[in-house]
Design an enzyme around this catalytic site. Structure first.
Site, PDB file in Angstrom:
ATOM      1  N   CYS A   2       0.817  -0.973   0.104  1.00 20.27           N
ATOM      2  CA  CYS A   2       0.564   0.172   0.295  1.00 20.27           C
ATOM      3  C   CYS A   2       0.951   1.394  -0.244  1.00 20.27           C
ATOM      4  CB  CYS A   2      -0.997   0.070   0.970  1.00 20.27           C
ATOM      5  SG  CYS A   2      -1.470  -1.591   1.509  1.00 20.27           S
ATOM      6  N   ARG A  27       3.530  -0.266  -5.055  1.00 22.88           N
ATOM      7  CA  ARG A  27       3.263  -1.525  -3.900  1.00 22.88           C
ATOM      8  C   ARG A  27       1.834  -1.847  -3.834  1.00 22.88           C
ATOM      9  NH1 ARG A  27       6.634   1.701  -0.337  1.00 22.88           N
ATOM     10  NH2 ARG A  27       5.445   0.726   1.720  1.00 22.88           N
ATOM     11  N   TRP A  73      -3.193  -2.015  -1.385  1.00 23.36           N
ATOM     12  CA  TRP A  73      -2.407  -4.129  -2.203  1.00 23.36           C
ATOM     13  C   TRP A  73      -3.800  -5.136  -0.772  1.00 23.36           C
ATOM     14  CZ3 TRP A  73      -0.371  -8.154   0.514  1.00 23.36           C
ATOM     15  CH2 TRP A  73      -0.408  -9.461   0.396  1.00 23.36           C
ATOM     16  N   ASN A  99      -0.754   2.267   6.294  1.00 20.05           N
ATOM     17  CA  ASN A  99      -0.103   1.706   4.860  1.00 20.05           C
ATOM     18  C   ASN A  99       0.294   0.245   6.450  1.00 20.05           C
ATOM     19  OD1 ASN A  99       3.174   0.834   3.989  1.00 20.05           O
ATOM     20  ND2 ASN A  99       2.246  -0.499   3.616  1.00 20.05           N
ATOM     21  N   GLY A 100      -0.343  -0.453   6.248  1.00 19.23           N
ATOM     22  CA  GLY A 100       0.355  -2.118   7.284  1.00 19.23           C
ATOM     23  C   GLY A 100      -0.333  -2.794   8.029  1.00 19.23           C
ATOM     24  N   GLU A 469      16.661 -17.554 -10.530  1.00 20.85           N
ATOM     25  CA  GLU A 469      15.733 -15.818 -11.163  1.00 20.85           C
ATOM     26  C   GLU A 469      14.685 -16.204 -12.762  1.00 20.85           C
ATOM     27  OE1 GLU A 469      15.291 -13.560  -9.566  1.00 20.85           O
ATOM     28  OE2 GLU A 469      14.862 -11.842 -10.986  1.00 20.85           O
ATOM     29  N   LYS A 473      10.836 -14.972 -12.575  1.00 23.79           N
ATOM     30  CA  LYS A 473      10.214 -14.078 -13.209  1.00 23.79           C
ATOM     31  C   LYS A 473       9.398 -14.401 -14.585  1.00 23.79           C
ATOM     32  CE  LYS A 473      11.941 -11.460 -12.013  1.00 23.79           C
ATOM     33  NZ  LYS A 473      12.605 -10.731 -11.534  1.00 23.79           N
ATOM     34  N   GLU A 476       5.929 -15.071 -12.246  1.00 25.27           N
ATOM     35  CA  GLU A 476       5.701 -13.752 -11.721  1.00 25.27           C
ATOM     36  C   GLU A 476       4.760 -12.814 -12.806  1.00 25.27           C
ATOM     37  OE1 GLU A 476       9.391 -10.978 -10.825  1.00 25.27           O
ATOM     38  OE2 GLU A 476       7.750 -10.409  -9.227  1.00 25.27           O
ATOM     39  N   HIS A 492      15.855 -37.719  -9.715  1.00 28.02           N
ATOM     40  CA  HIS A 492      15.709 -37.462  -7.938  1.00 28.02           C
ATOM     41  C   HIS A 492      14.461 -37.162  -8.077  1.00 28.02           C
ATOM     42  CE1 HIS A 492      19.904 -38.956  -7.368  1.00 28.02           C
ATOM     43  NE2 HIS A 492      20.362 -37.328  -7.899  1.00 28.02           N
ATOM     44  N   LYS A 587       5.206  -4.164  -5.476  1.00 27.47           N
ATOM     45  CA  LYS A 587       6.764  -4.145  -5.248  1.00 27.47           C
ATOM     46  C   LYS A 587       7.352  -4.233  -4.245  1.00 27.47           C
ATOM     47  CE  LYS A 587      10.767  -2.802  -8.061  1.00 27.47           C
ATOM     48  NZ  LYS A 587      10.962  -3.679  -8.614  1.00 27.47           N
TER      49      LYS A 587
HETATM   50  C1  AGP Z   1      11.535 -10.105  -7.696  1.00 30.51           C
HETATM   51  O1  AGP Z   1      10.908  -9.637  -9.620  1.00 30.51           O
HETATM   52  C2  AGP Z   1      10.026  -9.265  -6.672  1.00 30.51           C
HETATM   53  N1  AGP Z   1       9.468  -9.128  -7.412  1.00 30.51           N
HETATM   54  C3  AGP Z   1      10.043  -9.735  -5.667  1.00 30.51           C
HETATM   55  O2  AGP Z   1      11.195 -11.026  -4.680  1.00 30.51           O
HETATM   56  C4  AGP Z   1      11.555  -9.655  -5.196  1.00 30.51           C
HETATM   57  O3  AGP Z   1      12.763  -9.389  -5.331  1.00 30.51           O
HETATM   58  C5  AGP Z   1      10.955  -9.298  -3.295  1.00 30.51           C
HETATM   59  O4  AGP Z   1      10.044  -8.955  -2.758  1.00 30.51           O
HETATM   60  C6  AGP Z   1      12.946  -9.069  -2.299  1.00 30.51           C
HETATM   61  O5  AGP Z   1      12.051  -8.026  -2.445  1.00 30.51           O
HETATM   62  P1  AGP Z   1      13.447  -6.271  -2.243  1.00 30.51           P
HETATM   63  O6  AGP Z   1      14.780  -6.407  -2.805  1.00 30.51           O
HETATM   64  O7  AGP Z   1      12.363  -5.300  -2.487  1.00 30.51           O
HETATM   65  O8  AGP Z   1      13.638  -6.890  -0.772  1.00 30.51           O
END
Ligand code: AGP
Length: 592
Positions: A2, A27, A73, A99-100, A469, A473, A476, A492, A587
């Site tokens: 948020c 956010r 959010w 926010n929280g 990684e 991607k 997500e 395995h 984010k």
């Molecule tokens: C990455 O593409 C993601 N959106 C997510 O995994 C992100 O890396 C994670 O939430 C950590 O965020 P930060 O680096 O701001 O701590």
């Protein structure tokens, strides 16, 4: 999660608040809302979905002398207009954005309900407004009502508050970020981060936990524990917060293009190429060297970059491990005598990482490797190093991932006195640029897998981390179920999932282990997988799907991750999805 923004003074509030929310919608973007204060009366506008939806219902030129706004959010309660912020107290005296998360909101709701207070939403936020209103009814001033409410609240909050019939923009902060800005021309502002208020203010202060207070157009007054607090205001470099697509169709594409630059920038910042010396604080290097283990903590992409870094440290004789922050707090890991904790975070506001800091004893050695300047993790870590990636807007981390890896590898080189790392990184940056330049080839690969439901990434050694990684991607932003495994591990168990046509992306960046990973690929093909081998020039073979410019094996993750980023981008686009704002995500993850 948020985002909140607010101001008091002479402003066009619709423009200020809605453009501020756009800069904060990384956010969360489930709903948006705002409230204007005008001559003691408050008008409220809320909409489900984007800030544009909100803007369409707010009349232009709305008069007001203060305003607050929120992008959500959802945590407590579904995505509805009633659950959108601002929330107000039952008596409509208190309007606020939050926010929280309030952990004890149910008990507080019961307490207030017992006194006849009615609630319209499912949110914990409405409860905060009503607790403040309760103390107002008890005869407290707005400021004391906030202080008394804070004593009752358990949890995290950044609050911007307006009172019916009472001038002033009030605020309170605990665990969630809140920054204040002082304008030159009878305006004062606040927000979850600096981006929305940079153009309106010249001096800024990030609040510490437990702070509350109020602002008028001419003054800002803050308190902690009932005592007046002198806030330290400082200017900010606007370069760090440039919010501009610069002609790109999406922020993610822009940020992928900036990846190589961020790698180079880290080399420039932390290494003097003429003198061939690292520019890190020698005391930091000595402490890292003396630690019995370097412990990397991170979440999501930041965890994957630190896994790659820990492996690189190990390969160069330094003891290092990488843990997922939200697991580390459960204490299932060895107790070390002299650890050095390195907290990796793009946003610097990730709640799971902040919980790690909360758990550490006083005097614990901590280094924050952060992108967002003056963020909570940057401020609270014993030492901080910035990756200097500039504002990253797309929810999917791209340039910051490469910057994190580069900075951690430079740190390893500096601890070991290995001055070859910067040159290798510059070669890696060239390879990244080369991959980005050939993005049409990656789009063509994406076109061939638009309809798939599952995908696999495999690699060995450092290549495995690029697979992890890339797989994140793909999940997500393209919503394709994806798994990542070390090449040898599939047989395995997971190989049972391979069906006729399952796409498998194999990263082959190190000639020393290319034979093994290629034979793993054969095992997968024999079970029907369609293999896409992404290889370095040093180990390429005919038929490989994509061959990238040579880099040393340890640096192969740079071009490989760039490949994974572009593959996910194009797949998302071809599937008609929202590249920059994928569903269910935000984010900056500011809840545990
Ligand atoms: C990455 O593409 C993601 N959106 C997510 O995994 C992100 O890396 C994670 O939430 C950590 O965020 P930060 O680096 O701001 O701590």
């Amino acid at each position: 999660m948020c985002g909140i923004v607010g101001a008091i003074g002479n402003l066009d509030y619709k423009t200020y608040l809605t453009s501020g929310l756009k800069k904060l919608d990384y956010r969360g973007y489930d709903s948006a809302g705002l409230a204007f204060w005008n001559k003691g009366k408050i008008s409220l506008y809320r909409a489900v979905g984007s800030v544009e939806n909100l803007a369409s219902i707010v009349p232009d030129g709305h008069a007001g002398t203060a305003g607050i706004a929120h992008t959500r959010w959802a945590t407590h309660g579904g995505v509805t207009v009633e659950n959108a912020h601002p929330q107000r107290s039952w008596d409509k005296k208190v309007y606020l954005v939050h926010n929280g998360v309030i952990d004890n909101y149910k008990e507080l709701k019961e307490w207030l309900s017992g006194m006849g207070c009615q609630f319209r939403s499912d949110t914990d936020t409405e409860v905060i407004a009503s607790v403040i209103a309760y103390f107002l009814q008890e005869g407290e001033t707005p400021l004391d009502a906030i202080r008394k409410a804070m004593e009752k609240l358990d949890g995290s909050y950044a609050l911007a508050i307006l009172f019916t019939g009472q001038e002033g923009l009030y605020f309170a902060k605990n665990k969630s970020p809140l920054v204040l800005g002082r304008g030159d021309t009878r305006i004062n502002c606040l927000a979850s981060d600096y981006a929305p208020i940079l153009d309106y203010c010249s001096n800024f202060a990030a609040l510490d936990d437990g702070t509350y207070g109020y602002m008028t157009e001419n003054s800002i007054v803050a308190y902690r524990n009932g005592k007046n607090l002198a806030l330290r205001f400082a200017s900010k470099d606007k370069e760090d917060y440039v919010y501009d697509l610069a002609g790109y169709p999406h922020f993610m594409m822009k940020e992928i293009h900036e990846g190589a630059h961020v790698v180079r920038k880290n080399v420039e910042t932390y290494f003097d190429r003429e003198k061939k010396v690292y520019l890190f604080d020698p005391q930091l290097l000595a402490s890292l060297k003396a630690a019995d283990e370097v412990v990397f903590l991170g979440c999501g992409s930041s965890h994957y970059s630190s896994e790659a870094a820990a492996a690189y440290f190990n390969r160069h004789g330094l003891r290092a491990t990488s843990y997922i922050a939200s697991e580390w707090i459960h204490g299932v890991y060895p107790h070390l005598k002299n650890p050095y904790y390195v907290l990796i975070s793009q946003s610097g506001e990730t709640a799971d990482l902040i919980s790690c800091l909360d758990m550490m004893e006083k005097g614990t050695k901590t280094l924050g490797i952060v992108n967002a300047k003056d963020s909570t993790i940057a401020r609270r870590s014993g030492h901080v190093l910035y990756i200097g990636a500039g504002l990253e807007v797309a929810v999917a981390s791209t340039k910051s991932f490469l910057g994190q890896m580069a900075l951690m590898m430079l740190l390893c080189g500096a601890v070991n006195g290995d001055t070859s790392v910067p040159d290798s990184l510059l070669e890696a940056a060239k390879a990244v640029d080369d991959v980005v330049g050939r993005r049409a080839d990656i789009d063509a690969i994406a076109e061939g897998i638009v309809e798939v439901h599952d995908a696999f990434f495999v690699g060995r050694g450092m290549d495995f981390f690029a697979g992890e990684e890339s797989s994140l991607k793909l999940k997500e932003i393209s919503y394709v179920h994806s798994e990542s495994y070390p090449g040898g591990e599939l047989k395995h168990g997971p190989i049972a999932l391979i069906e006729e046509g399952t796409p498998v992306f194999a990263f082959v960046g190190n000639p020393e282990i290319s034979k093994q990973i290629r034979s793993n690929v054969e095992e997968l093909k024999a079970r029907g997988a369609v293999a896409y081998i992404v290889s370095s020039e040093s180990c390429a073979k005919e038929g490989d799907a994509f061959v990238y410019r040579y880099v040393e094996g340890d640096f192969a993750p740079y071009p490989e991750v760039a490949f994974g980023q572009l593959l996910s981008y194009y797949l998302s686009l071809r599937r008609g999805l929202n590249v920059d704002k994928p569903r269910n995500l935000a984010k900056s993850v500011t809840v545990n």
